[in-house]
Design an enzyme around this catalytic site. Sequence first.
Site, PDB file in Angstrom:
ATOM      1  N   VAL A 171     -16.042  -3.562  -2.058  1.00 15.55           N
ATOM      2  CA  VAL A 171     -16.274  -4.924  -2.538  1.00 15.55           C
ATOM      3  C   VAL A 171     -15.070  -5.803  -2.227  1.00 15.55           C
ATOM      4  O   VAL A 171     -15.195  -6.917  -1.719  1.00 15.55           O
ATOM      5  CB  VAL A 171     -16.574  -4.930  -4.050  1.00 15.55           C
ATOM      6  CG1 VAL A 171     -16.869  -6.356  -4.525  1.00 15.55           C
ATOM      7  CG2 VAL A 171     -17.752  -4.020  -4.364  1.00 15.55           C
ATOM      8  N   TYR A 172     -13.892  -5.287  -2.526  1.00 17.54           N
ATOM      9  CA  TYR A 172     -12.664  -6.034  -2.225  1.00 17.54           C
ATOM     10  C   TYR A 172     -12.549  -6.297  -0.728  1.00 17.54           C
ATOM     11  O   TYR A 172     -12.292  -7.423  -0.295  1.00 17.54           O
ATOM     12  CB  TYR A 172     -11.456  -5.246  -2.719  1.00 17.54           C
ATOM     13  CG  TYR A 172     -10.128  -5.921  -2.467  1.00 17.54           C
ATOM     14  CD1 TYR A 172      -9.722  -6.997  -3.243  1.00 17.54           C
ATOM     15  CD2 TYR A 172      -9.281  -5.478  -1.454  1.00 17.54           C
ATOM     16  CE1 TYR A 172      -8.502  -7.622  -3.017  1.00 17.54           C
ATOM     17  CE2 TYR A 172      -8.064  -6.086  -1.224  1.00 17.54           C
ATOM     18  CZ  TYR A 172      -7.678  -7.161  -2.003  1.00 17.54           C
ATOM     19  OH  TYR A 172      -6.484  -7.786  -1.770  1.00 17.54           O
ATOM     20  N   SER A 173     -12.739  -5.263   0.066  1.00 20.11           N
ATOM     21  CA  SER A 173     -12.649  -5.417   1.515  1.00 20.11           C
ATOM     22  C   SER A 173     -13.672  -6.429   2.013  1.00 20.11           C
ATOM     23  O   SER A 173     -13.370  -7.283   2.854  1.00 20.11           O
ATOM     24  CB  SER A 173     -12.864  -4.057   2.190  1.00 20.11           C
ATOM     25  OG  SER A 173     -12.576  -4.122   3.569  1.00 20.11           O
TER      26      SER A 173
END
Length: 242
Positions: free
Chosen positions: A152-154
Amino acid sequence: MAESLKDKVALITGAASGIGLATTRALIEAGARVIMADRDAQALDRLVAELGAAAIPQVTDLLDAESCAAMVPQALEKTRRIDILHCNAGTYIGGDLSETDPATIDRMLNLNVNAVMKNVHAVIPHMTERGSGDIIVTCSVAGHSAIPWEPVYSGSKWAITCFVQAMRRQLNRKGIRVGQVSPGPVISALLADWPEENLRKAKESGSLIEPEEVAEAIMFMLTRNRNVTIRDVIVLPTNFDI
């Protein structure tokens, strides 16, 4: 010859800690004034007392639509101009997607992506009218490589990489430079969600960098002559392998 930042006005989000605070300190040392936008009012009060008149507090919750929309107008009321916008605030989710709940995903995308786009949108008319400005976004090496333990962060940082490069092309003829700094793992509270084993190995191997080292890269970007745009700086710990 480097461009002077003396008497410039910068607006930094997430300015009360980490990369935002390190960049605030560096800019003030270079003679700039900094509007420190953060939701932590107590931290802002403490830091403004330490940093002096060049630090201007701006209590903003970027996850609140009204507060987010009011940030740039309120900043302009205080300083009349914004030479530099540093969209730095962000959050982190690590681990498998199946272990993440939808509300947390929404919060990350709203802060890491939507708020950045809204802040840039808000400052464009002012910078366009003045015919000059710098917009720097804190991205991540995760915006350049698909990191399996932080999908999700990436994904949020890949979105920002695309946005920054598109806006650079839209705004460069208006005298506005747009770029991003993409650090590897930085010693900060954002690493709290890292898998414990990954964090332990990173610390043991020296695969982490300090916020001040990212701030130095940002200062390099901002002090180039106006005919030069540093569109992306990736700052990695030497021992970080990705």
